[in-house]
Structure formats: structure tokens, C-alpha cells
Design a protein around this motif. Structure first.
Motif, PDB file in Angstrom:
ATOM      1  N   ASN A  34      27.138  66.435  64.561  1.00 50.77           N
ATOM      2  CA  ASN A  34      27.834  65.585  63.598  1.00 50.77           C
ATOM      3  C   ASN A  34      29.312  65.913  63.633  1.00 50.77           C
ATOM      4  O   ASN A  34      29.811  66.727  62.853  1.00 50.77           O
ATOM      5  CB  ASN A  34      27.262  65.816  62.202  1.00 50.77           C
ATOM      6  N   ARG A  35      30.026  65.288  64.558  1.00 51.56           N
ATOM      7  CA  ARG A  35      31.451  65.533  64.704  1.00 51.56           C
ATOM      8  C   ARG A  35      32.139  64.235  65.097  1.00 51.56           C
ATOM      9  O   ARG A  35      31.553  63.387  65.767  1.00 51.56           O
ATOM     10  CB  ARG A  35      31.726  66.592  65.756  1.00 51.56           C
ATOM     11  N   PRO A  36      33.389  64.040  64.659  1.00 47.54           N
ATOM     12  CA  PRO A  36      34.106  62.820  65.033  1.00 47.54           C
ATOM     13  C   PRO A  36      34.489  62.836  66.505  1.00 47.54           C
ATOM     14  O   PRO A  36      34.778  63.892  67.072  1.00 47.54           O
ATOM     15  CB  PRO A  36      35.355  62.860  64.133  1.00 47.54           C
ATOM     16  N   VAL A  37      34.469  61.658  67.126  1.00 49.66           N
ATOM     17  CA  VAL A  37      34.904  61.538  68.522  1.00 49.66           C
ATOM     18  C   VAL A  37      36.043  60.533  68.639  1.00 49.66           C
ATOM     19  O   VAL A  37      36.327  60.043  69.726  1.00 49.66           O
ATOM     20  CB  VAL A  37      33.728  61.132  69.436  1.00 49.66           C
ATOM     21  N   SER A  38      36.687  60.240  67.530  1.00 53.41           N
ATOM     22  CA  SER A  38      37.782  59.277  67.529  1.00 53.41           C
ATOM     23  C   SER A  38      38.868  59.706  68.497  1.00 53.41           C
ATOM     24  O   SER A  38      39.358  60.844  68.461  1.00 53.41           O
ATOM     25  CB  SER A  38      38.373  59.147  66.115  1.00 53.41           C
ATOM     26  N   GLY A  39      39.243  58.801  69.386  1.00 51.44           N
ATOM     27  CA  GLY A  39      40.251  59.080  70.400  1.00 51.44           C
ATOM     28  C   GLY A  39      39.686  59.703  71.657  1.00 51.44           C
ATOM     29  O   GLY A  39      40.407  59.817  72.659  1.00 51.44           O
ATOM     30  N   ARG A  40      38.411  60.124  71.610  1.00 48.64           N
ATOM     31  CA  ARG A  40      37.780  60.729  72.779  1.00 48.64           C
ATOM     32  C   ARG A  40      36.468  60.003  73.124  1.00 48.64           C
ATOM     33  O   ARG A  40      35.567  60.577  73.713  1.00 48.64           O
ATOM     34  CB  ARG A  40      37.477  62.200  72.502  1.00 48.64           C
ATOM     35  N   GLU A  41      36.394  58.750  72.741  1.00 47.63           N
ATOM     36  CA  GLU A  41      35.149  58.007  72.927  1.00 47.63           C
ATOM     37  C   GLU A  41      34.727  57.962  74.396  1.00 47.63           C
ATOM     38  O   GLU A  41      33.542  58.145  74.705  1.00 47.63           O
ATOM     39  CB  GLU A  41      35.299  56.577  72.387  1.00 47.63           C
ATOM     40  N   GLU A  42      35.668  57.687  75.291  1.00 49.97           N
ATOM     41  CA  GLU A  42      35.307  57.551  76.704  1.00 49.97           C
ATOM     42  C   GLU A  42      34.737  58.854  77.250  1.00 49.97           C
ATOM     43  O   GLU A  42      33.716  58.861  77.949  1.00 49.97           O
ATOM     44  CB  GLU A  42      36.532  57.136  77.524  1.00 49.97           C
ATOM     45  N   GLN A  43      35.391  59.987  76.923  1.00 47.51           N
ATOM     46  CA  GLN A  43      34.900  61.276  77.401  1.00 47.51           C
ATOM     47  C   GLN A  43      33.515  61.583  76.842  1.00 47.51           C
ATOM     48  O   GLN A  43      32.622  62.048  77.564  1.00 47.51           O
ATOM     49  CB  GLN A  43      35.886  62.385  77.024  1.00 47.51           C
ATOM     50  N   ALA A  44      33.344  61.345  75.530  1.00 50.15           N
ATOM     51  CA  ALA A  44      32.048  61.622  74.907  1.00 50.15           C
ATOM     52  C   ALA A  44      30.951  60.767  75.514  1.00 50.15           C
ATOM     53  O   ALA A  44      29.832  61.243  75.750  1.00 50.15           O
ATOM     54  CB  ALA A  44      32.141  61.393  73.399  1.00 50.15           C
ATOM     55  N   GLY A  91      23.320  64.082  61.528  1.00 54.97           N
ATOM     56  CA  GLY A  91      24.487  63.231  61.333  1.00 54.97           C
ATOM     57  C   GLY A  91      25.161  62.807  62.618  1.00 54.97           C
ATOM     58  O   GLY A  91      25.916  61.822  62.628  1.00 54.97           O
ATOM     59  N   GLY A  92      24.915  63.527  63.713  1.00 56.43           N
ATOM     60  CA  GLY A  92      25.440  63.099  65.005  1.00 56.43           C
ATOM     61  C   GLY A  92      24.889  61.746  65.419  1.00 56.43           C
ATOM     62  O   GLY A  92      25.523  61.026  66.206  1.00 56.43           O
ATOM     63  N   ALA A 126      27.858  54.545  65.503  1.00 57.75           N
ATOM     64  CA  ALA A 126      29.214  53.989  65.415  1.00 57.75           C
ATOM     65  C   ALA A 126      29.768  53.671  66.799  1.00 57.75           C
ATOM     66  O   ALA A 126      30.468  52.667  66.978  1.00 57.75           O
ATOM     67  CB  ALA A 126      30.133  54.973  64.684  1.00 57.75           C
ATOM     68  N   LEU A 127      29.446  54.517  67.782  1.00 54.63           N
ATOM     69  CA  LEU A 127      29.898  54.238  69.151  1.00 54.63           C
ATOM     70  C   LEU A 127      29.238  52.976  69.696  1.00 54.63           C
ATOM     71  O   LEU A 127      29.881  52.144  70.342  1.00 54.63           O
ATOM     72  CB  LEU A 127      29.571  55.421  70.056  1.00 54.63           C
ATOM     73  N   VAL A 128      27.952  52.833  69.435  1.00 59.47           N
ATOM     74  CA  VAL A 128      27.220  51.661  69.916  1.00 59.47           C
ATOM     75  C   VAL A 128      27.788  50.385  69.309  1.00 59.47           C
ATOM     76  O   VAL A 128      27.919  49.353  69.982  1.00 59.47           O
ATOM     77  CB  VAL A 128      25.722  51.788  69.585  1.00 59.47           C
ATOM     78  N   SER A 188      21.723  64.339  56.627  1.00 57.71           N
ATOM     79  CA  SER A 188      23.004  63.683  56.887  1.00 57.71           C
ATOM     80  C   SER A 188      22.848  62.295  57.499  1.00 57.71           C
ATOM     81  O   SER A 188      23.728  61.447  57.353  1.00 57.71           O
ATOM     82  CB  SER A 188      23.860  64.549  57.828  1.00 57.71           C
ATOM     83  N   ILE A 189      21.777  62.054  58.207  1.00 55.95           N
ATOM     84  CA  ILE A 189      21.582  60.750  58.825  1.00 55.95           C
ATOM     85  C   ILE A 189      21.343  59.700  57.742  1.00 55.95           C
ATOM     86  O   ILE A 189      20.648  59.963  56.748  1.00 55.95           O
ATOM     87  CB  ILE A 189      20.397  60.787  59.822  1.00 55.95           C
ATOM     88  N   THR A 190      21.943  58.530  57.889  1.00 63.00           N
ATOM     89  CA  THR A 190      21.770  57.473  56.894  1.00 63.00           C
ATOM     90  C   THR A 190      20.506  56.662  57.177  1.00 63.00           C
ATOM     91  O   THR A 190      19.996  56.648  58.300  1.00 63.00           O
ATOM     92  CB  THR A 190      22.978  56.520  56.890  1.00 63.00           C
ATOM     93  N   GLU A 191      20.019  55.987  56.155  1.00 59.83           N
ATOM     94  CA  GLU A 191      18.849  55.147  56.335  1.00 59.83           C
ATOM     95  C   GLU A 191      19.144  54.014  57.307  1.00 59.83           C
ATOM     96  O   GLU A 191      18.274  53.588  58.079  1.00 59.83           O
ATOM     97  CB  GLU A 191      18.381  54.583  54.986  1.00 59.83           C
ATOM     98  N   GLU A 192      20.374  53.499  57.258  1.00 59.39           N
ATOM     99  CA  GLU A 192      20.757  52.437  58.184  1.00 59.39           C
ATOM    100  C   GLU A 192      20.669  52.918  59.627  1.00 59.39           C
ATOM    101  O   GLU A 192      20.206  52.188  60.522  1.00 59.39           O
ATOM    102  CB  GLU A 192      22.175  51.951  57.881  1.00 59.39           C
ATOM    103  N   THR A 193      21.104  54.161  59.855  1.00 61.24           N
ATOM    104  CA  THR A 193      21.052  54.711  61.208  1.00 61.24           C
ATOM    105  C   THR A 193      19.608  54.956  61.649  1.00 61.24           C
ATOM    106  O   THR A 193      19.238  54.683  62.795  1.00 61.24           O
ATOM    107  CB  THR A 193      21.855  56.020  61.286  1.00 61.24           C
ATOM    108  N   ARG A 194      18.779  55.456  60.737  1.00 61.26           N
ATOM    109  CA  ARG A 194      17.375  55.669  61.079  1.00 61.26           C
ATOM    110  C   ARG A 194      16.712  54.349  61.465  1.00 61.26           C
ATOM    111  O   ARG A 194      15.913  54.298  62.419  1.00 61.26           O
ATOM    112  CB  ARG A 194      16.632  56.313  59.908  1.00 61.26           C
ATOM    113  N   HIS A 195      17.028  53.304  60.752  1.00 58.59           N
ATOM    114  CA  HIS A 195      16.458  51.992  61.068  1.00 58.59           C
ATOM    115  C   HIS A 195      16.998  51.494  62.405  1.00 58.59           C
ATOM    116  O   HIS A 195      16.259  50.910  63.210  1.00 58.59           O
ATOM    117  CB  HIS A 195      16.770  50.995  59.954  1.00 58.59           C
ATOM    118  N   PHE A 196      18.297  51.729  62.669  1.00 63.89           N
ATOM    119  CA  PHE A 196      18.928  51.257  63.901  1.00 63.89           C
ATOM    120  C   PHE A 196      18.252  51.873  65.126  1.00 63.89           C
ATOM    121  O   PHE A 196      18.090  51.220  66.156  1.00 63.89           O
ATOM    122  CB  PHE A 196      20.417  51.619  63.874  1.00 63.89           C
ATOM    123  N   PHE A 197      17.850  53.143  65.004  1.00 63.05           N
ATOM    124  CA  PHE A 197      17.234  53.847  66.134  1.00 63.05           C
ATOM    125  C   PHE A 197      15.724  54.039  65.922  1.00 63.05           C
ATOM    126  O   PHE A 197      15.136  55.001  66.429  1.00 63.05           O
ATOM    127  CB  PHE A 197      17.891  55.216  66.321  1.00 63.05           C
TER     128      PHE A 197
END
Length: 267
Positions: free
Chosen positions: A49-59, A74-75, A81-83, A106-115
Motif C-alpha cells: 500500500n504505497r503511492p506510485v504517482s509519477g512512477r506509474e510506468e516503472q511500477a 491496500g496495495g 487506481a492504475l487500471v 485497508s482494501i475498499t469494498e469497491e476494490t474487492r468487487h473490482f477484483f
């Protein structure tokens, strides 16, 4: 003979090789897949669970290039968010995780449903961090992976940063392959007691590196290839540690009695 074996290992894209006399040779450029080198050797990627803003391509290159992908609590929100980002059409779409782990606080219900089509492994034990528990999952499923790349954060909450470092020590008992931590501007891993050679191509000889005796005192530490080398020195908190050092050669050597955390700047 030693130089011949090192060259052979490099061609096989292994991040670390061991000689008969205990010398370990590290190739950190081979774990940073976004540098452009083809990766033919399987590795695992653990997304914390860490931000990757500005490093999206590398991540994304680290994530998509892995043969085993583990999203940790939370990751998984970060991955979602990347997807769903507006830039997703401009770069490779993130691959789905092979498994999603954590205590799920930390994971949201929306994210659990998404995956929801992915496998979820609940790890509620509060005596270990989600990162450590995720490495246990990796150990069960690793197969032929040759290293683990953990996408972490080195800013923000100090307790979480220290917990991630502690997991590097735990990882040595859980896995037979090295674990690297990559943050927005650094790569870190443990150098066990013994002798090490770190190969640094030009793109990795950047502004800083460090050697820190996080787990306890280290005695008789010697180095070469750094701006400020050590010569049989004792290292411990409250006395000598090596921060804001820098590599000045394509080969850095380290000899230590106890584990040291080696960190370096990355592109």
C-alpha cells in the motif's frame, strides 16, 4: 575462473550469484526491469500500500514482468487506481494479481468487487505485518522464481518503514531467494554476513548509497569503490553508520561480520 562465472550468471539474468568461497556478486540492474533489459528469469512482485504517482510506468513494468503477482491489502487499491487511470490507455494495462492477501483492513469494498474474479487469501494474524504474511504466500507459490521485488514506500509513517525493513530479516528465513525493496527513488536489500561484490553499470552509479547496521552492530566492515570507504570499522547506531555515501566505481565490495542494509538511488 571467478570472472567467467560472474559473466555466465549475468547472461542468465540472476540478481545474485554465490562463489564456492562464499563471495556473493549482486547485479541490481537485473531486478529493475524498467531499465529496458529483457527479463527471461521468473520473479515475484509484491505490491504494498504505497503511492506510485509519477512512477506509474516503472511500477507497471515491474508488475507486468513478474511471473507471480501479489497485491497486499491496500496495495490492491493502488492497483485498481492504475487500471482505471486516464493514462492506462497510453501504457500496458496492469495484469491481474495472481493472489490478493492481507488482513483486509485497508482494501475498499469497491476494490474487492473490482477484483472479485481474483483469488483472495485472508491472513488475519496480527503478530506479523501484511508484507511478511504475503512473503509466506509467495514461499508457498514461488515455484522457480529467482527473486522477489516488493514495491514499498520510504516516506510517511516511520513505523511502517521500519516494519518493512524488519521483513527483510524475516524473509531470509522464509525464502531461499533474495528480496529487494523498490521505492520511488531507491532500491534496498540485505547484505548477509560475509563478502559481497555489487556490480553497478553507469546508469546506477548515481548520487547516493548507504550501508546501515539495522539489525545490530557489525564489526570489521571494509569496503571499496565508495567515496568514503570503510577499513575494518565497527558500525552501530549511536556511533558509525554510512549514509550519504556514493559509488565511484562500477564495482563496490563489502565485507561485514553481520547483516547490513544496502540502499542506493535508482533512476
Amino acid at each position: 575462473m571467478r570472472s567467467t562465472r560472474v559473466q555466465t550468471v549475468a547472461c542468465q539474468l540472476l540478481p545474485v550469484s554465490s562463489e564456492d568461497d562464499g563471495l556473493r556478486t549482486w547485479h541490481p540492474d537485473q531486478v529493475l526491469t524498467y531499465l529496458g533489459a529483457p527479463v527471461e528469469t521468473p520473479y515475484a512482485c509484491v505490491l504494498l500500500n504505497r503511492p506510485v504517482s509519477g512512477r506509474e510506468e516503472q511500477a507497471l513494468r515491474l508488475w507486468n514482468g513478474a511471473s507471480l503477482r501479489v497485491a497486499v491489502d491496500g496495495g490492491t487499491n493502488v492497483l485498481r487506481a492504475l487500471v482505471q487511470s486516464e493514462d492506462a490507455r497510453k501504457q500496458p494495462r496492469p495484469a491481474l494479481p495472481d493472489v490478493i492477501t492481507g488482513d483486509f483492513d485497508s482494501i475498499t469494498e469497491e476494490t474487492r468487487h473490482f477484483f472479485e474474479q481474483c483469488e483472495f487469501v485472508h491472513t488475519p494474524d496480527q503478530d506479523e505485518t501484511d508484507f511478511t504474511k504475503a512473503l509466506r504466500v509467495v514461499a508457498e507459490r514461488a515455484g522457480g522464481v529467482r527473486w522477489v521485488m516488493a514495491v514499498v514506500d520510504t516516506s510517511g509513517r516511520l513505523d511502517q518503514i521500519m516494519a518493512n525493513v524488519n521483513t527483510l530479516f524475516t524473509a531470509a528465513r522464509l525464502l531461499s531467494v533474495p528480496v529487494f525493496q523498490v521505492a520511488c527513488d531507491s532500491l534496498s536489500w540485505l547484505l548477509a554476513a560475509g563478502r559481497h561484490v555489487i556490480r553497478l553499470p553507469a546508469e546506477l552509479r548515481r548520487s547516493w548509497c548507504s550501508l546501515v547496521p539495522v539489525g545490530g552492530p557489525a564489526t570489521d566492515v571494509s569496503t571499496s569503490g565508495l567515496q568514503w570507504n570503510l577499513a575494518g570499522d565497527d558500525m552501530r547506531f549511536g556511533q558509525l553508520i554510512s549514509t550519504s555515501n556514493r559509488p565511484v566505481a562500477d564495482t563496490v565490495t563489502v565485507t561485514t561480520s553481520h547483516p547490513l542494509l544496502f540502499s542506493m538511488e535508482i533512476p
